[in-house]
Design a protein around this motif. Sequence first.
Motif, PDB file in Angstrom:
ATOM      1  N   TYR A 117      -0.216  -5.749   5.578  1.00 34.22           N
ATOM      2  CA  TYR A 117      -0.087  -6.090   7.203  1.00 34.22           C
ATOM      3  C   TYR A 117      -0.334  -6.364   7.709  1.00 34.22           C
ATOM      4  CZ  TYR A 117       1.439  -3.003  10.956  1.00 34.22           C
ATOM      5  OH  TYR A 117       2.428  -3.004  11.994  1.00 34.22           O
ATOM      6  N   GLN A 118      -1.932  -7.455   7.724  1.00 40.25           N
ATOM      7  CA  GLN A 118      -1.964  -8.170   8.922  1.00 40.25           C
ATOM      8  C   GLN A 118      -1.325  -9.417   8.794  1.00 40.25           C
ATOM      9  OE1 GLN A 118      -6.406  -7.625   8.459  1.00 40.25           O
ATOM     10  NE2 GLN A 118      -6.196  -5.576  10.334  1.00 40.25           N
ATOM     11  N   ARG A 119      -1.264  -9.405   7.625  1.00 39.11           N
ATOM     12  CA  ARG A 119      -0.723 -11.012   6.837  1.00 39.11           C
ATOM     13  C   ARG A 119       0.706 -11.019   7.057  1.00 39.11           C
ATOM     14  NH1 ARG A 119      -3.193 -12.909   1.544  1.00 39.11           N
ATOM     15  NH2 ARG A 119      -4.975 -13.111   2.634  1.00 39.11           N
ATOM     16  N   TYR A 120       1.572 -10.268   6.772  1.00 38.03           N
ATOM     17  CA  TYR A 120       3.313 -10.137   6.571  1.00 38.03           C
ATOM     18  C   TYR A 120       3.577  -9.256   7.479  1.00 38.03           C
ATOM     19  CZ  TYR A 120       1.407 -12.661   2.513  1.00 38.03           C
ATOM     20  OH  TYR A 120       1.439 -13.849   1.165  1.00 38.03           O
ATOM     21  N   GLY A 121       2.816  -8.036   8.520  1.00 36.45           N
ATOM     22  CA  GLY A 121       3.996  -7.139   9.038  1.00 36.45           C
ATOM     23  C   GLY A 121       4.786  -6.096   7.964  1.00 36.45           C
ATOM     24  N   ARG A 122       4.026  -5.630   7.127  1.00 34.39           N
ATOM     25  CA  ARG A 122       4.720  -4.801   6.329  1.00 34.39           C
ATOM     26  C   ARG A 122       3.958  -4.856   5.247  1.00 34.39           C
ATOM     27  NH1 ARG A 122       9.825  -3.254   5.217  1.00 34.39           N
ATOM     28  NH2 ARG A 122      10.507  -2.654   3.114  1.00 34.39           N
ATOM     29  N   ALA A 123       3.238  -3.505   4.925  1.00 29.69           N
ATOM     30  CA  ALA A 123       2.369  -3.121   3.834  1.00 29.69           C
ATOM     31  C   ALA A 123       3.089  -1.932   2.802  1.00 29.69           C
ATOM     32  CB  ALA A 123       0.946  -2.704   3.946  1.00 29.69           C
ATOM     33  N   ARG A 124       2.016  -2.046   1.477  1.00 26.87           N
ATOM     34  CA  ARG A 124       2.611  -0.472   0.875  1.00 26.87           C
ATOM     35  C   ARG A 124       1.398   0.136   0.190  1.00 26.87           C
ATOM     36  NH1 ARG A 124       6.469  -3.426  -0.626  1.00 26.87           N
ATOM     37  NH2 ARG A 124       8.949  -2.999  -0.372  1.00 26.87           N
ATOM     38  N   LEU A 125       0.912   1.882   0.452  1.00 19.94           N
ATOM     39  CA  LEU A 125      -0.261   1.976   0.286  1.00 19.94           C
ATOM     40  C   LEU A 125       0.345   3.429  -0.830  1.00 19.94           C
ATOM     41  CD1 LEU A 125      -3.552   2.268   0.278  1.00 19.94           C
ATOM     42  CD2 LEU A 125      -2.936   3.921   1.723  1.00 19.94           C
ATOM     43  N   THR A 126      -0.107   3.759  -1.433  1.00 20.34           N
ATOM     44  CA  THR A 126       0.587   5.183  -2.673  1.00 20.34           C
ATOM     45  C   THR A 126      -1.163   5.572  -2.147  1.00 20.34           C
ATOM     46  OG1 THR A 126       1.036   3.788  -4.561  1.00 20.34           O
ATOM     47  CG2 THR A 126       0.887   6.219  -4.833  1.00 20.34           C
ATOM     48  N   LEU A 127      -1.141   6.701  -1.833  1.00 21.22           N
ATOM     49  CA  LEU A 127      -1.563   8.197  -1.423  1.00 21.22           C
ATOM     50  C   LEU A 127      -1.636   8.974  -2.422  1.00 21.22           C
ATOM     51  CD1 LEU A 127      -1.077   7.855   2.497  1.00 21.22           C
ATOM     52  CD2 LEU A 127      -3.673   7.306   0.912  1.00 21.22           C
ATOM     53  N   ALA A 128      -2.097  10.187  -2.986  1.00 22.13           N
ATOM     54  CA  ALA A 128      -2.363  11.671  -3.709  1.00 22.13           C
ATOM     55  C   ALA A 128      -2.595  12.428  -2.485  1.00 22.13           C
ATOM     56  CB  ALA A 128      -2.970  10.977  -4.776  1.00 22.13           C
ATOM     57  N   THR A 129      -1.412  12.920  -3.315  1.00 24.24           N
ATOM     58  CA  THR A 129      -1.868  14.742  -2.085  1.00 24.24           C
ATOM     59  C   THR A 129      -1.339  16.173  -2.850  1.00 24.24           C
ATOM     60  OG1 THR A 129       0.885  14.797  -1.606  1.00 24.24           O
ATOM     61  CG2 THR A 129      -0.459  13.224   0.235  1.00 24.24           C
ATOM     62  N   ARG A 130      -2.062  16.948  -2.613  1.00 18.62           N
ATOM     63  CA  ARG A 130      -1.966  18.138  -3.264  1.00 18.62           C
ATOM     64  C   ARG A 130      -2.352  19.252  -2.496  1.00 18.62           C
ATOM     65  NH1 ARG A 130      -7.035  16.505  -2.934  1.00 18.62           N
ATOM     66  NH2 ARG A 130      -8.635  18.250  -2.527  1.00 18.62           N
ATOM     67  N   VAL A 131      -1.332  20.892  -2.967  1.00 20.67           N
ATOM     68  CA  VAL A 131      -0.625  21.387  -1.912  1.00 20.67           C
ATOM     69  C   VAL A 131      -1.843  22.843  -2.817  1.00 20.67           C
ATOM     70  CG1 VAL A 131       0.400  23.328  -1.238  1.00 20.67           C
ATOM     71  CG2 VAL A 131       0.651  20.808  -1.087  1.00 20.67           C
ATOM     72  N   VAL A 132      -2.745  23.699  -2.545  1.00 15.70           N
ATOM     73  CA  VAL A 132      -3.184  24.872  -3.394  1.00 15.70           C
ATOM     74  C   VAL A 132      -2.905  25.782  -2.326  1.00 15.70           C
ATOM     75  CG1 VAL A 132      -4.973  23.242  -4.118  1.00 15.70           C
ATOM     76  CG2 VAL A 132      -5.326  24.642  -2.053  1.00 15.70           C
ATOM     77  N   ASN A 133      -2.749  27.211  -2.736  1.00 12.45           N
ATOM     78  CA  ASN A 133      -2.524  27.949  -2.659  1.00 12.45           C
ATOM     79  C   ASN A 133      -4.038  28.248  -1.156  1.00 12.45           C
ATOM     80  OD1 ASN A 133      -0.282  30.127  -3.665  1.00 12.45           O
ATOM     81  ND2 ASN A 133      -1.283  28.710  -5.301  1.00 12.45           N
ATOM     82  N   ALA A 134      -3.905  28.850  -0.643  1.00 14.08           N
ATOM     83  CA  ALA A 134      -4.691  29.181   0.589  1.00 14.08           C
ATOM     84  C   ALA A 134      -5.856  30.084  -0.275  1.00 14.08           C
ATOM     85  CB  ALA A 134      -4.586  30.379   1.664  1.00 14.08           C
TER      86      ALA A 134
END
Length: 151
Positions: A117-134
Amino acid sequence: MTRESRQLESVLHHDIPLTRDMGLKVLDWHDQQLRLQLPLEANVNHKSTMFGGSLYCAAVLVGWGWLHLRLKEEGIEDGHIVIQEGQISYPLPVTSDATAICQAPSAAAWKKFLTMYQRYGRARLTLATRVVNAGSDEYAVLFTGQYVLHR
């Protein structure tokens, strides 16, 4: 609720009005983990379980919110976050209120993202999320999303 959590909830409810109707709440932001809450009542389907579209939104939004908060911590406020791609699976039904969770990616992935991002003004990031029953630790939803930050 921390100041950061309150600010994120305000941003979500203002910039993405659907989140208000979904009853989405920011539970906490602690140790680079974000947790959102989604009530069953506002997101119920015809089978008395949570609607898949609401679960998808929660999975995407917890990643978006995580990135928003981490960038603020880094002092980066000149970018726009968008979801570019996502894959989701629903191994279990959500039969109660849901908690969406996003934890930090590896330190190496985060460093590479910031450098790009600092070098090119654009970057990609992969994030893993999850959902659980309370009150459960079993994953009801597993999501992997590619988020893009651009100036």
